[in-house]
Design a protein around this motif. Structure first.
Motif, mmCIF file in Angstrom:
data_model
loop_
_atom_site.group_PDB
_atom_site.id
_atom_site.type_symbol
_atom_site.label_atom_id
_atom_site.label_comp_id
_atom_site.label_asym_id
_atom_site.label_seq_id
_atom_site.Cartn_x
_atom_site.Cartn_y
_atom_site.Cartn_z
ATOM 1 N N GLY A 119 0.787 -1.229 0.000
ATOM 2 C CA GLY A 119 0.000 0.000 0.000
ATOM 3 C C GLY A 119 0.814 1.271 0.000
ATOM 4 N N ALA A 120 2.144 1.166 0.164
ATOM 5 C CA ALA A 120 3.004 2.351 0.196
ATOM 6 C C ALA A 120 3.642 2.575 -1.163
ATOM 7 C CB ALA A 120 4.081 2.200 1.261
ATOM 8 N N ARG A 121 4.097 3.806 -1.386
ATOM 9 C CA ARG A 121 4.807 4.138 -2.611
ATOM 10 C C ARG A 121 6.304 4.132 -2.346
ATOM 11 N NH1 ARG A 121 0.503 8.075 -2.671
ATOM 12 N NH2 ARG A 121 -0.952 7.691 -4.395
ATOM 13 N N PRO A 122 7.114 3.917 -3.378
ATOM 14 C CA PRO A 122 8.567 4.022 -3.189
ATOM 15 C C PRO A 122 8.936 5.431 -2.749
ATOM 16 C CG PRO A 122 8.030 3.025 -5.306
ATOM 17 C CD PRO A 122 6.748 3.565 -4.751
ATOM 18 N N PRO A 123 10.022 5.588 -2.002
ATOM 19 C CA PRO A 123 10.446 6.938 -1.606
ATOM 20 C C PRO A 123 10.814 7.778 -2.818
ATOM 21 C CG PRO A 123 12.148 5.323 -1.114
ATOM 22 C CD PRO A 123 10.934 4.545 -1.508
ATOM 23 N N ALA A 124 10.665 9.088 -2.669
ATOM 24 C CA ALA A 124 10.934 9.992 -3.788
ATOM 25 C C ALA A 124 12.370 9.882 -4.281
ATOM 26 C CB ALA A 124 10.630 11.427 -3.371
ATOM 27 N N THR A 125 13.299 9.492 -3.401
ATOM 28 C CA THR A 125 14.701 9.397 -3.797
ATOM 29 C C THR A 125 14.907 8.370 -4.910
ATOM 30 O OG1 THR A 125 15.030 7.838 -1.963
ATOM 31 C CG2 THR A 125 15.598 10.151 -1.570
ATOM 32 N N VAL A 126 14.022 7.378 -4.996
ATOM 33 C CA VAL A 126 14.128 6.358 -6.039
ATOM 34 C C VAL A 126 14.020 6.994 -7.421
ATOM 35 C CG1 VAL A 126 12.960 4.360 -7.052
ATOM 36 C CG2 VAL A 126 13.322 4.471 -4.591
ATOM 37 N N PHE A 127 13.239 8.075 -7.522
ATOM 38 C CA PHE A 127 12.981 8.701 -8.816
ATOM 39 C C PHE A 127 13.820 9.959 -9.040
ATOM 40 C CE2 PHE A 127 9.024 6.573 -7.472
ATOM 41 C CZ PHE A 127 8.932 5.636 -8.497
ATOM 42 N N ALA A 128 14.825 10.187 -8.183
ATOM 43 C CA ALA A 128 15.616 11.414 -8.291
ATOM 44 C C ALA A 128 16.331 11.492 -9.637
ATOM 45 C CB ALA A 128 16.621 11.490 -7.141
ATOM 46 N N ASP A 129 16.905 10.386 -10.093
ATOM 47 C CA ASP A 129 17.617 10.412 -11.373
ATOM 48 C C ASP A 129 16.653 10.626 -12.530
ATOM 49 O OD1 ASP A 129 20.196 10.007 -12.839
ATOM 50 O OD2 ASP A 129 19.089 8.341 -13.711
ATOM 51 N N ALA A 130 15.466 9.980 -12.466
ATOM 52 C CA ALA A 130 14.459 10.176 -13.505
ATOM 53 C C ALA A 130 14.065 11.643 -13.603
ATOM 54 C CB ALA A 130 13.230 9.313 -13.220
ATOM 55 N N ALA A 131 13.903 12.292 -12.441
ATOM 56 C CA ALA A 131 13.535 13.714 -12.431
ATOM 57 C C ALA A 131 14.622 14.568 -13.070
ATOM 58 C CB ALA A 131 13.269 14.169 -10.996
ATOM 59 N N GLN A 132 15.884 14.230 -12.803
ATOM 60 C CA GLN A 132 16.979 14.994 -13.399
ATOM 61 C C GLN A 132 17.032 14.814 -14.908
ATOM 62 O OE1 GLN A 132 19.132 17.321 -12.034
ATOM 63 N NE2 GLN A 132 17.599 17.141 -10.426
ATOM 64 N N GLN A 133 16.502 13.704 -15.398
ATOM 65 C CA GLN A 133 16.471 13.457 -16.841
ATOM 66 C C GLN A 133 15.180 13.974 -17.478
ATOM 67 O OE1 GLN A 133 19.150 12.417 -18.413
ATOM 68 N NE2 GLN A 133 20.192 12.227 -16.437
ATOM 69 N N GLY A 134 14.319 14.618 -16.673
ATOM 70 C CA GLY A 134 13.138 15.267 -17.234
ATOM 71 C C GLY A 134 11.856 14.473 -17.166
ATOM 72 N N LEU A 135 11.835 13.341 -16.440
ATOM 73 C CA LEU A 135 10.608 12.552 -16.326
ATOM 74 C C LEU A 135 9.972 12.780 -14.963
ATOM 75 C CD1 LEU A 135 8.602 10.423 -17.343
ATOM 76 C CD2 LEU A 135 10.122 8.668 -16.377
ATOM 77 N N VAL A 136 8.753 13.330 -14.948
ATOM 78 C CA VAL A 136 8.003 13.489 -13.702
ATOM 79 C C VAL A 136 7.069 12.293 -13.576
ATOM 80 C CG1 VAL A 136 6.143 14.831 -14.762
ATOM 81 C CG2 VAL A 136 6.597 15.076 -12.329
ATOM 82 N N THR A 137 6.958 11.729 -12.382
ATOM 83 C CA THR A 137 6.143 10.529 -12.179
ATOM 84 C C THR A 137 4.740 10.905 -11.707
ATOM 85 O OG1 THR A 137 6.832 10.279 -9.873
ATOM 86 C CG2 THR A 137 8.208 9.226 -11.567
ATOM 87 N N PRO A 138 3.755 10.026 -11.905
ATOM 88 C CA PRO A 138 2.402 10.307 -11.410
ATOM 89 C C PRO A 138 2.358 10.625 -9.923
ATOM 90 C CG PRO A 138 2.333 8.477 -12.944
ATOM 91 C CD PRO A 138 3.789 8.785 -12.719
ATOM 92 N N THR A 139 3.195 9.954 -9.114
ATOM 93 C CA THR A 139 3.202 10.213 -7.674
ATOM 94 C C THR A 139 3.545 11.663 -7.371
ATOM 95 O OG1 THR A 139 3.804 7.922 -7.163
ATOM 96 C CG2 THR A 139 4.273 9.578 -5.486
ATOM 97 N N VAL A 140 4.524 12.206 -8.094
ATOM 98 C CA VAL A 140 4.911 13.610 -7.883
ATOM 99 C C VAL A 140 3.761 14.537 -8.266
ATOM 100 C CG1 VAL A 140 6.446 15.445 -8.683
ATOM 101 C CG2 VAL A 140 7.373 13.188 -8.137
#
Length: 237
Positions: free
Chosen positions: A117-138
């Motif tokens: 029921g929990a989501r992965p921590p935001a740090t998991v997607f830090a590299d994706a964000a730096q490459q320009g991909l925003v996730t639905p959770t954000v």
């Protein structure tokens, strides 16, 4: 049992949002009908986007600078994959896999899966964000912040993205959020259609270019030539 009122739904979301938005206070939204209506709009979009985890789909996105990315999900078994330039994140009930690099130089690190029921921590997607991909959770967190901010400016319009109808909001002057201004479009079935804004100091501009109601199983696997580092308890070293 009667359906919850608009105010009840908003207050429930307000209570839940405490885990998403540090320091954001909850408003008493029955003070002004205008605030309730605006909150309903972004609350509904956030809920719609949250339910995308119940869909089986793969969506391709055009990123800033002509790069591309893909988000893929299945509900049974619950899996999600975020594939972007130079990396990917795969989340399953067996583990969270973060891959960096390309070709034979890529490395994938596997860590325990999120709690049920929990989501992965935001740090998991830090590299994706730096490459320009925003996730639905954000984006869910940003919409929730806008719903709670009585001073936020919110405008709505409808559009079609990759052949699918979408509801869009243009949001400005949001406090206590990772992005104070942004544009977001969510399709009728709850998929992220587009997003533009500055998140954590990084300009993000993505738009869905293709949507499929089936997913290739390879999307949830590390690249075949990647080096695997398994950091789950009991894993072989």
């Amino acid at each position: 049992m009667p359906a919850p009122s608009r105010l009840t739904r908003t207050l429930l979301l307000c209570a839940a949002a405490g885990t998403l938005i540090a320091g954001a206070g909850c408003q008493t939204l029955d003070d002004a009908g205008q605030v309730i209506g605006r909150a309903d709009l972004v609350n509904d979009l956030a809920a719609r986007l949250d339910h995308s985890g119940e869909l089986t789909y793969a969506a391709d996105y055009q990123l800033a600078g002509a790069a591309t990315a893909t988000i893929a999900r299945t509900p049974q078994p619950p899996r999600s994959a975020y594939i972007y330039p130079g990396g990917r994140v795969i989340v399953t009930d067996e583990g969270t896999t973060e891959c960096r690099g390309a070709g034979t130089g890529s490395t994938c690190t596997v860590t325990p899966p999120p709690s049920p029921g929990a989501r992965p921590p935001a740090t998991v997607f830090a590299d994706a964000a730096q490459q320009g991909l925003v996730t639905p959770t954000v984006v869910i967190g940003l919409l929730t912040a806008a719903a709670l901010d009585a001073d936020a400016i919110i405008k709505q319009h409808d559009t079609t993205i990759a052949g699918r109808h979408a509801t869009c909001v243009q949001v400005q002057q949001v406090k206590n959020a990772a992005a104070s201004s942004f544009d977001a479009c969510i399709t009728t079935d709850g998929v992220l259609g587009s997003f533009a804004g500055v998140v954590g100091g990084k300009h993000v501009d993505i738009a869905m270019s293709r949507y499929r109601e089936s997913v290739d199983a390879a999307a949830f696997e590390p690249p075949g030539d990647a080096r695997i580092v398994d950091r789950r308890a009991g894993a072989a070293r």
